[in-house]
Motif scaffolding. Sequence first.
Motif, PDB file in Angstrom:
ATOM      1  N   MET A  86     -19.183  -1.321  -2.172  1.00 41.54           N
ATOM      2  CA  MET A  86     -20.509  -1.934  -1.366  1.00 41.54           C
ATOM      3  C   MET A  86     -20.255  -3.318  -0.767  1.00 41.54           C
ATOM      4  O   MET A  86     -20.773  -3.626   0.497  1.00 41.54           O
ATOM      5  CB  MET A  86     -21.443  -2.333  -2.615  1.00 41.54           C
ATOM      6  N   ILE A  87     -19.022  -4.176  -1.000  1.00 42.95           N
ATOM      7  CA  ILE A  87     -18.807  -5.195  -0.378  1.00 42.95           C
ATOM      8  C   ILE A  87     -18.196  -4.985   1.290  1.00 42.95           C
ATOM      9  O   ILE A  87     -18.474  -5.341   2.195  1.00 42.95           O
ATOM     10  CB  ILE A  87     -17.640  -6.162  -1.336  1.00 42.95           C
ATOM     11  N   MET A  88     -17.354  -3.898   0.978  1.00 43.54           N
ATOM     12  CA  MET A  88     -16.699  -3.477   2.421  1.00 43.54           C
ATOM     13  C   MET A  88     -17.713  -2.582   3.242  1.00 43.54           C
ATOM     14  O   MET A  88     -17.024  -2.326   4.502  1.00 43.54           O
ATOM     15  CB  MET A  88     -15.424  -2.783   2.135  1.00 43.54           C
ATOM     16  N   PHE A  89     -18.649  -1.951   2.663  1.00 43.70           N
ATOM     17  CA  PHE A  89     -19.493  -0.761   3.152  1.00 43.70           C
ATOM     18  C   PHE A  89     -20.409  -1.232   4.142  1.00 43.70           C
ATOM     19  O   PHE A  89     -21.136  -2.374   4.081  1.00 43.70           O
ATOM     20  CB  PHE A  89     -20.101  -0.093   2.237  1.00 43.70           C
ATOM     21  N   THR A  90     -20.456  -0.655   5.355  1.00 43.93           N
ATOM     22  CA  THR A  90     -21.715  -0.973   6.303  1.00 43.93           C
ATOM     23  C   THR A  90     -22.310   0.272   6.677  1.00 43.93           C
ATOM     24  O   THR A  90     -23.391   0.002   7.394  1.00 43.93           O
ATOM     25  CB  THR A  90     -20.830  -1.379   7.702  1.00 43.93           C
ATOM     26  N   GLY A  91     -22.226   1.548   6.439  1.00 39.02           N
ATOM     27  CA  GLY A  91     -22.791   2.524   6.993  1.00 39.02           C
ATOM     28  C   GLY A  91     -24.087   2.963   5.790  1.00 39.02           C
ATOM     29  O   GLY A  91     -24.523   2.152   5.335  1.00 39.02           O
ATOM     30  N   ASP A  92     -24.362   4.245   5.930  1.00 35.64           N
ATOM     31  CA  ASP A  92     -25.562   4.825   5.456  1.00 35.64           C
ATOM     32  C   ASP A  92     -25.345   5.576   3.958  1.00 35.64           C
ATOM     33  O   ASP A  92     -26.029   5.936   3.118  1.00 35.64           O
ATOM     34  CB  ASP A  92     -26.469   5.438   6.290  1.00 35.64           C
ATOM     35  N   VAL A  93     -23.896   6.077   4.105  1.00 34.37           N
ATOM     36  CA  VAL A  93     -23.614   7.337   3.043  1.00 34.37           C
ATOM     37  C   VAL A  93     -22.263   7.012   2.479  1.00 34.37           C
ATOM     38  O   VAL A  93     -21.512   6.943   3.178  1.00 34.37           O
ATOM     39  CB  VAL A  93     -23.541   8.748   3.610  1.00 34.37           C
ATOM     40  N   LEU A  94     -21.997   6.605   1.338  1.00 38.22           N
ATOM     41  CA  LEU A  94     -20.884   6.483   0.654  1.00 38.22           C
ATOM     42  C   LEU A  94     -19.975   7.881   0.405  1.00 38.22           C
ATOM     43  O   LEU A  94     -20.653   8.765  -0.058  1.00 38.22           O
ATOM     44  CB  LEU A  94     -20.901   5.821  -0.530  1.00 38.22           C
ATOM     45  N   ASP A  95     -18.824   7.742   0.800  1.00 35.40           N
ATOM     46  CA  ASP A  95     -17.955   8.696   0.499  1.00 35.40           C
ATOM     47  C   ASP A  95     -16.626   8.405   0.038  1.00 35.40           C
ATOM     48  O   ASP A  95     -16.236   7.131  -0.432  1.00 35.40           O
ATOM     49  CB  ASP A  95     -17.724   9.634   1.877  1.00 35.40           C
ATOM     50  N   ILE A  96     -15.850   9.466  -0.295  1.00 38.00           N
ATOM     51  CA  ILE A  96     -14.618   9.327  -1.134  1.00 38.00           C
ATOM     52  C   ILE A  96     -13.593   8.260  -0.416  1.00 38.00           C
ATOM     53  O   ILE A  96     -12.900   7.468  -0.945  1.00 38.00           O
ATOM     54  CB  ILE A  96     -13.790  10.643  -1.240  1.00 38.00           C
ATOM     55  N   ASP A  97     -13.702   8.063   0.926  1.00 35.34           N
ATOM     56  CA  ASP A  97     -12.840   7.090   1.627  1.00 35.34           C
ATOM     57  C   ASP A  97     -13.134   5.473   1.205  1.00 35.34           C
ATOM     58  O   ASP A  97     -12.480   4.879   1.570  1.00 35.34           O
ATOM     59  CB  ASP A  97     -13.073   7.435   3.160  1.00 35.34           C
ATOM     60  N   ASN A  98     -14.505   5.522   0.747  1.00 38.02           N
ATOM     61  CA  ASN A  98     -14.851   4.268   0.265  1.00 38.02           C
ATOM     62  C   ASN A  98     -14.333   3.690  -1.044  1.00 38.02           C
ATOM     63  O   ASN A  98     -14.642   2.367  -1.538  1.00 38.02           O
ATOM     64  CB  ASN A  98     -16.474   3.924   0.532  1.00 38.02           C
ATOM     65  N   PHE A  99     -13.600   4.858  -1.631  1.00 35.67           N
ATOM     66  CA  PHE A  99     -13.200   4.400  -3.093  1.00 35.67           C
ATOM     67  C   PHE A  99     -11.614   4.854  -3.326  1.00 35.67           C
ATOM     68  O   PHE A  99     -11.111   5.493  -2.639  1.00 35.67           O
ATOM     69  CB  PHE A  99     -14.057   5.428  -4.029  1.00 35.67           C
ATOM     70  N   ASP A 100     -11.185   3.957  -4.185  1.00 42.96           N
ATOM     71  CA  ASP A 100      -9.960   4.047  -4.519  1.00 42.96           C
ATOM     72  C   ASP A 100      -9.695   4.833  -5.847  1.00 42.96           C
ATOM     73  O   ASP A 100      -9.872   4.311  -6.876  1.00 42.96           O
ATOM     74  CB  ASP A 100      -9.081   2.809  -4.717  1.00 42.96           C
ATOM     75  N   LEU A 101      -9.406   6.024  -5.665  1.00 44.47           N
ATOM     76  CA  LEU A 101      -9.222   7.096  -6.864  1.00 44.47           C
ATOM     77  C   LEU A 101      -7.801   7.481  -7.211  1.00 44.47           C
ATOM     78  O   LEU A 101      -7.671   8.371  -7.793  1.00 44.47           O
ATOM     79  CB  LEU A 101     -10.340   8.168  -6.672  1.00 44.47           C
ATOM     80  N   ASP A 102      -6.969   6.854  -6.471  1.00 48.69           N
ATOM     81  CA  ASP A 102      -5.672   7.215  -7.047  1.00 48.69           C
ATOM     82  C   ASP A 102      -5.036   6.931  -8.099  1.00 48.69           C
ATOM     83  O   ASP A 102      -5.148   5.719  -8.698  1.00 48.69           O
ATOM     84  CB  ASP A 102      -4.646   6.457  -5.951  1.00 48.69           C
ATOM     85  N   GLN A 103      -4.951   7.862  -8.953  1.00 53.72           N
ATOM     86  CA  GLN A 103      -4.357   7.357 -10.476  1.00 53.72           C
ATOM     87  C   GLN A 103      -2.928   6.687 -10.570  1.00 53.72           C
ATOM     88  O   GLN A 103      -2.059   7.275  -9.534  1.00 53.72           O
ATOM     89  CB  GLN A 103      -4.160   8.912 -11.141  1.00 53.72           C
ATOM     90  N   PRO A 104      -2.564   5.934 -10.977  1.00 51.87           N
ATOM     91  CA  PRO A 104      -1.548   5.222 -11.048  1.00 51.87           C
ATOM     92  C   PRO A 104      -0.248   6.041 -11.319  1.00 51.87           C
ATOM     93  O   PRO A 104      -0.425   6.949 -12.318  1.00 51.87           O
ATOM     94  CB  PRO A 104      -1.462   4.029 -12.252  1.00 51.87           C
TER      95      PRO A 104
END
Length: 705
Positions: free
Chosen positions: A627-645
């Motif tokens: 939410m801090i970095m987001f500027t659009g209308d629809v959140l998608d996978i690109d906005n989240f860091d879901l890489d398992q270590p």
Amino acid sequence: MAQNDNIKLSIQDIEKQLPQARRAKDKTSLGKLLSDLFKICIDENENNKAILYINELIELYSRNNDQSKVADMLRIRAFVNNRLGLIDQAFEDIEESQAIFTSLSNTAGYIKAHVLKGTFCRFQGKHDEALSIFLEAMEYYTNLQDKGLLTDSSDQYLNYASVVESVGVIYGILNQMDKSREYLNKSLILMKNIHHQGGIIQALNNLGVSYSQEDPQKTLAYYKESLQVAEQINYHTMIIVLTNNIGGVYEDLGDYPNALKQYLEAQRLCDHHKNYRFMAEFLLHIGTVYKKMGQYDHAESFTMRSLEFANKFGKQKETQDAYQLLSEIEELKGNFKGALDHYKKYTEYHDKFFNDNIIEKLTSLQEKYDETNRELQETRRHKSLITDALKRNMNMNFIGCSRAIRDVMDLAMTAANHSETSVLITGESGTGKEIIAHIIHYASKRKDYLIVPVNCSAIPDGLVESEFFGHIKGAFTGALMNKTGYIEEANMGTLFLDEIADTPTALQAKLLRVLENKKIKQIGSNKEIKIDFRLIAATNKDIGGLIKQNVFRADLLYRINTIEINIPPLRERKDDIEPLLQYFIDEFARALKKKAPSYTPHLLDKLVDYHFPGNVRELRNMVEKAMIMFTGDVLDIDNFDLDQPEVEERPSGEVAFGTMAEMEKRLILEAMRRADNNQTNAAKLLGISYSTIQRKLRDIDANSR
């Protein structure tokens, strides 16, 4: 009736022998006569007379210096005083009995008295205290069994079985049904081992009750099995009670003909055995079923008979209920004048019953006013600290729709309703244990006082005692002023010990004593301070394993886990991910003054597939970052860091060498990453103290400049 007359004659015959035994100063004969008399008096509910003979026996045994028998008679007198409603006297007798048994090193006698004390607590509604007592007794009997000293033929075996049953019953009252059934089944096995039919009947009946809300068919099966055993030994009272209970199950199932058959049989048995103790209730049940079946004349006839018995035996509640049922019957028959007359009677009894309770409560409060005046002043001070704004700023939301979370909330509400009961909250880091603790506190009677949260792993060892108990000025070097400890701060409120598994063992013993006697001493002071607080503890560790390693006390665990609430990790309750996602999006949209965006199904699918090692806290941090970095209308996978270590794979036996300092630095930074930069959690991951990781991080920071 003839049987009762014979018993009274036998009492009179024994009483005639007393003067001669007293004159002859035959202590053995006199003791035997008095013992027989008080037992018969107790059986016949002649409690005041029983007290007289018990007192005479206590004097006799005291003159003989037979302290063991004196202690045993004090225990029995406590039982009778409790029957008479003399609760304070009953507790005094028990404590005096236990003091004598302790001085004689008679552990068996002490435990027997202790169990009776637990029974008193149970019927006073002090379920946490009662459970603690019964668990202590059970541990004693279990130790005897482990040593081969508690066999099927042992006198203490029945006591053990009864204690196990009591534990099961209290867990049922606390709505922990799995634990309740575990102990009730164990008590059933123990009773069967010694062929104790009365105990078998009671255990089966209790198991039936435990299933009454969720599986009536199981309840019915247990009641019927219990009834069969009662019939085999002609246990008339339980036959009557169980027959009625079976009728109740049929009524709940809507099988009114079978319900009526059972209720009528219970009534017939009462008449046959001239046992009219439950007659008002049974007749009321029959009237209720006839009303449900539309047979209003029969319903009215049986309800009127119920009213006669209720009036005869002074049963106010049953009198009230009978008038209410009569009013409903007359209304259904179209006799509105009769319905009104009966309802007026119902309200008259209802108001009288209500007013009597109010008067009793007001009298009790008036008596306690002087002693609680100081506490009322303390309340005002605490209320000034707990403002509505503070409550609003606390994260009190526990979001979710899964069955697991509903179960957690149900247990939390049960805990809130029992504000004296200790609670243990377990679950992985980030699941929301502290939130549940706050929910319990603010839903309880203690909500107007402080909840004092303490992170047990973050207190340096040298300051633990001062932090918990406080100190007076000059108690030690550096004690420049008086300090109030956490426990005293939580007086009348809640002490929340987070990460209790990290509590030093020396503190565990002191904390156990505080939970037992509710008194503390500040460092440097000889004055005891009486405190009243509710303990809620939390941990993400396996305390059972720590007990085996001798780093956590088993007796402290018994004290703190009266109600145990386990919060499952987020990966085990996938249904909660979507409502949590939406909640956090809305939360950060408000905080950042942004419009709350929607999200794609693809994002939700990926979040559901994600393992969430950091649980709800990790999801919240993900949403905050997005939410801090987001500027659009629809959140998608690109906005989240879901890489398992990923762990770097190396050939077997190959180690990534470097200097010791470099390896240590990598370990610490990796631990901080995994712990979301929480130093306390990172220290736990590494198995080092909080102060050590602080020092190491300062060194790393200094070397990086």
